[in-house]
Design a protein around this motif. Structure first.
Motif, short mmCIF file in Angstrom:
data_model
loop_
_atom_site.label_atom_id
_atom_site.label_comp_id
_atom_site.label_asym_id
_atom_site.label_seq_id
_atom_site.Cartn_x
_atom_site.Cartn_y
_atom_site.Cartn_z
N MET A 154 38.99 12.75 31.13
CA MET A 154 39.96 11.94 31.87
C MET A 154 40.34 10.66 31.14
O MET A 154 41.40 10.11 31.38
N VAL A 155 39.45 10.17 30.29
CA VAL A 155 39.71 8.92 29.58
C VAL A 155 39.44 9.14 28.09
O VAL A 155 38.36 9.61 27.72
N PRO A 156 40.38 8.81 27.22
CA PRO A 156 40.12 8.95 25.78
C PRO A 156 38.96 8.05 25.36
O PRO A 156 38.72 7.01 25.97
N GLY A 157 38.27 8.45 24.32
CA GLY A 157 37.19 7.63 23.81
C GLY A 157 37.72 6.38 23.13
O GLY A 157 38.93 6.23 22.89
N PRO A 158 36.83 5.44 22.83
CA PRO A 158 37.26 4.21 22.17
C PRO A 158 37.81 4.47 20.77
O PRO A 158 37.42 5.43 20.12
N ALA A 159 38.72 3.61 20.36
CA ALA A 159 39.29 3.69 19.01
C ALA A 159 39.10 2.32 18.37
O ALA A 159 39.98 1.46 18.45
N TRP A 160 37.94 2.11 17.79
CA TRP A 160 37.58 0.79 17.31
C TRP A 160 38.41 0.38 16.10
O TRP A 160 38.67 1.18 15.20
N LYS A 161 38.83 -0.87 16.10
CA LYS A 161 39.57 -1.46 14.99
C LYS A 161 39.09 -2.90 14.83
O LYS A 161 38.20 -3.35 15.55
N SER A 162 39.68 -3.60 13.91
CA SER A 162 39.36 -5.02 13.79
C SER A 162 39.58 -5.69 15.13
O SER A 162 40.60 -5.47 15.80
N PRO A 163 38.65 -6.54 15.60
CA PRO A 163 38.85 -7.22 16.87
C PRO A 163 40.14 -8.04 16.93
O PRO A 163 40.72 -8.21 18.01
N ASP A 164 40.60 -8.54 15.79
CA ASP A 164 41.89 -9.25 15.78
C ASP A 164 43.02 -8.34 16.22
O ASP A 164 43.97 -8.79 16.86
N VAL A 165 42.92 -7.06 15.88
CA VAL A 165 43.94 -6.07 16.28
C VAL A 165 43.73 -5.65 17.73
O VAL A 165 44.67 -5.57 18.52
N LEU A 166 42.49 -5.40 18.11
CA LEU A 166 42.19 -4.93 19.47
C LEU A 166 42.64 -5.92 20.53
O LEU A 166 42.99 -5.53 21.64
N ALA A 167 42.61 -7.20 20.20
CA ALA A 167 42.93 -8.23 21.18
C ALA A 167 44.43 -8.38 21.43
O ALA A 167 44.83 -9.11 22.35
N ARG A 168 45.25 -7.69 20.65
CA ARG A 168 46.70 -7.87 20.75
C ARG A 168 47.37 -6.62 21.32
O ARG A 168 46.87 -5.50 21.15
N PRO A 169 48.49 -6.78 22.00
CA PRO A 169 49.20 -5.62 22.54
C PRO A 169 49.58 -4.63 21.45
O PRO A 169 49.86 -5.01 20.30
N GLY A 170 49.57 -3.35 21.80
CA GLY A 170 50.01 -2.31 20.89
C GLY A 170 48.97 -1.88 19.88
O GLY A 170 49.32 -1.32 18.83
N ALA A 171 47.69 -2.07 20.17
CA ALA A 171 46.64 -1.76 19.19
C ALA A 171 46.39 -0.27 19.04
O ALA A 171 45.79 0.16 18.05
N PHE A 172 46.83 0.54 20.00
CA PHE A 172 46.45 1.96 20.02
C PHE A 172 47.67 2.87 19.94
O PHE A 172 48.80 2.45 20.18
#
Length: 307
Positions: A154-172
């Motif tokens: 039901m929920v995709p798994g995490p897609a880890w990236k640089s935290p600077d990227v994760l904190a901003r809209p459109g990271a995925f």
């Protein structure tokens, strides 16, 4: 001895159940609920109906400036003696959006802001006010495993990236879809576990940090930003799954959370508690390099508000 427990996410779902159990099981607790707008005052009145001691502080967890103001008010009340000794913080509030593009007033993607940054800023601003023994509990999720066993697809798994990227809209991928929003959610819960590991390393002895996983709990307000069909499924159809081992009822999950907060469930600092017992989180969740990188990044993001 009377003491204070600060709690976010107590207005509904497992948080409301947990708040009621905390007050019943520990009459010495002064529960301070953090809620948005006038809802905190109403919640405090409801929870104190049986003679319990409950107060509130208003905060919009999507705004770091609002979190700072709330933490400053808590500090002031502790210092003037309006609140007894601080021995607990429960970061239970969480959100899941239907996209990964929602942005808060500080420019951060809202899932990351609420599920990660708000908790971190509260912990850092209140850190020197805790008196041991104290416990910090952050609500995580088994969606961070990213496999069918834990989320039934039901929920995709995490897609880890640089935290600077994760904190901003459109990271995925597909950021304008529910898939993007759910990926942001599972990734934020992985980040929460990473930070719990860092708190365990960095906080003074006697101040424990624990991640709590309630399991899949249908019927809560987590999907309140979803479309009508998804909300109907969560409220009316999926609750039947609590009759099976694949889901946890809201009442059970709330009781488990209360037990973690009060220390009834044994869990050393840095633990991941899966419902009623300490367990091992995903293999991906043990990564000192990522944990350190995330710590440095969230410290940088919140520095202006923690001064």
């Amino acid at each position: 001895m009377r003491h204070t427990v600060v709690m976010t996410g107590a207005s509904r779902g497992i948080g409301r159940v947990a708040a009621e159990h905390i007050l019943r099981q520990s009459p010495d607790v002064h529960l301070l609920v953090v809620a948005r707008g006038s809802s905190g005052a109403r919640l405090a009145v409801d929870l104190s109906a049986d003679g319990h001691t409950v107060s509130h502080v208003s905060a919009d967890l999507g705004s770091l400036d609002s979190v700072r103001s709330a933490a400053a008010e808590i500090r002031d009340r502790l210092e003037c003696g309006d609140l007894p000794t601080l021995r607990g913080f429960v970061g239970n509030a969480g959100i899941q959006y239907t996209n990964a593009l929602t942005k808060g007033p500080d420019g951060f993607e809202s899932t990351f802001a609420i599920n990660v940054l708000a908790n971190h800023l509260f912990v850092r601003l209140l850190q020197d006010r805790f008196a041991a023994p104290a416990r910090i509990v952050i609500t995580a999720s088994d969606t961070h495993f990213g496999d069918f066993k834990h989320n039934m697809g039901m929920v995709p798994g995490p897609a880890w990236k640089s935290p600077d990227v994760l904190a901003r809209p459109g990271a995925f991928a597909e950021p304008d879809t529910a898939v993007g929003g759910r990926t942001a959610y599972s990734t934020s819960k992985l980040a929460a576990i990473y930070l719990v590991h860092e708190y365990a390393r960095r906080l003074p002895a006697g101040i424990d940090a624990v991640a709590y996983n309630p399991g899949f709990v249908p019927g809560t307000g987590l999907a309140r930003n979803a479309g009508p069909l998804s909300r109907f499924m969560m409220r009316r159809i999926l609750p039947v799954m609590t009759l099976t081992p694949f889901a946890t009822s809201r009442n059970a999950a709330g009781r488990y959370l209360a037990d973690v907060v009060l220390g009834t469930t044994e869990a050393p600092t840095g633990s991941y508690v899966d419902r009623a017992r300490a367990a091992r989180s995903s293999e991906e969740s043990y990564d000192p390099r990522r944990e350190g990188e995330l710590w440095d990044t969230v410290e940088r993001f919140t520095a202006a508000y923690a001064a």
